[in-house]
Scaffold this active site. Sequence first.
Site, mmCIF file in Angstrom:
data_model
loop_
_atom_site.group_PDB
_atom_site.id
_atom_site.type_symbol
_atom_site.label_atom_id
_atom_site.label_comp_id
_atom_site.label_asym_id
_atom_site.label_seq_id
_atom_site.Cartn_x
_atom_site.Cartn_y
_atom_site.Cartn_z
ATOM 1 N N GLU A 152 0.662 -1.172 0.041
ATOM 2 C CA GLU A 152 0.055 -0.126 0.135
ATOM 3 C C GLU A 152 0.720 1.373 0.133
ATOM 4 O O GLU A 152 1.639 1.531 1.041
ATOM 5 C CB GLU A 152 -0.820 -0.005 1.291
ATOM 6 C CG GLU A 152 -1.879 1.116 1.336
ATOM 7 C CD GLU A 152 -2.845 1.344 2.615
ATOM 8 O OE1 GLU A 152 -2.275 0.335 3.566
ATOM 9 O OE2 GLU A 152 -3.585 2.156 2.377
ATOM 10 N N GLU A 247 -12.230 3.423 4.470
ATOM 11 C CA GLU A 247 -11.300 3.616 5.406
ATOM 12 C C GLU A 247 -11.110 5.250 5.910
ATOM 13 O O GLU A 247 -10.188 5.827 5.496
ATOM 14 C CB GLU A 247 -9.925 3.208 4.845
ATOM 15 C CG GLU A 247 -9.047 3.017 5.996
ATOM 16 C CD GLU A 247 -7.452 2.626 5.536
ATOM 17 O OE1 GLU A 247 -7.375 2.979 4.338
ATOM 18 O OE2 GLU A 247 -6.699 2.098 6.366
HETATM 19 O O1 LIG Z 1 -1.787 4.097 8.198
HETATM 20 C C1 LIG Z 1 -2.673 4.355 7.231
HETATM 21 O O2 LIG Z 1 -3.152 5.402 7.262
HETATM 22 C C2 LIG Z 1 -3.165 3.125 6.758
HETATM 23 O O3 LIG Z 1 -3.970 3.452 5.696
HETATM 24 C C3 LIG Z 1 -2.636 1.781 7.019
HETATM 25 O O4 LIG Z 1 -3.451 0.932 6.300
#
Ligand SMILES: O=C(O)C(=O)CO
Length: 265
Positions: A152, A247
Amino acid sequence: MGPVPDPRFAVNCSILLTQLPLRARLDTVRAAGFEAAEFWWPFPTATPADADVEAFVDAVRASGLALAGLNLFAGDLPAGERGVVSWPGREDELLASVRVAAYVGAELGCRRFNALYGNRLPGHDPAEQDAVADHNLAAAAAELAGATVLLEPVSGIDAYPLRTAADAVAVVDRVGAANVGLLLDVYHLAVNGDDVAAAIDRFRDRIAHVQLADAPGRGAPGTGTLPLRAWIDDLLAGGYDGWMALEHVSADADPFAWRTEGSWR
Ligand SMILES: O=C(O)C(=O)CO
């Protein structure tokens, strides 16, 4: 091309509803109509007690939610750490968390594990850190065969070296394991100045998981200026059929009201 299917939203329960205890958080997500949740590493250390692992598994199972994704141990997030995958000397912790994740995944059917790369460390050669990462990611991919290890790009931490989708895909290519893929977090990419539409187009077949928040602010869809709806439709039209995890932060009593308000682009 047929009609674009509806997105399958999951909820990141490490950033949303954190004022609630775990069971209440999961029940709230289920009651809001979602079918899946995801978590950052949910334990205080890389080597949690068996009872803590069982309590987590039991809570998710009892909620009726699928586990869409789980971060591997990533160090001290509040202190600014973002993973230990590339940290010399932390290999045992990382691989211990991989084994716990494999167990949780087998119990709950989870098949996406996010391996945060880790910040660049002062006094360490980046090439040395990349070699540690390659070794750890190959080991994680082998241990998590049948599932996918995610890489990521992240914003907000200058020392974190994966900033763009191309940065993460370069690591995927370097490791060369078939079950390592790109986690497309459109918020982080946009904040880092990456061209998200171009990244979707270029790396469509490498995208193994998607996360959503608006920017600026990392709020719910519609609170910022990102064309989330267009990116989601593009992903779906191009055949992405995995979870899209919410998220984002929210101080609202109902953090999911945006779904019915029609205010998001
Ligand atoms: O630490 C963060 O902002 C994330 O998105 C971790 O997955």
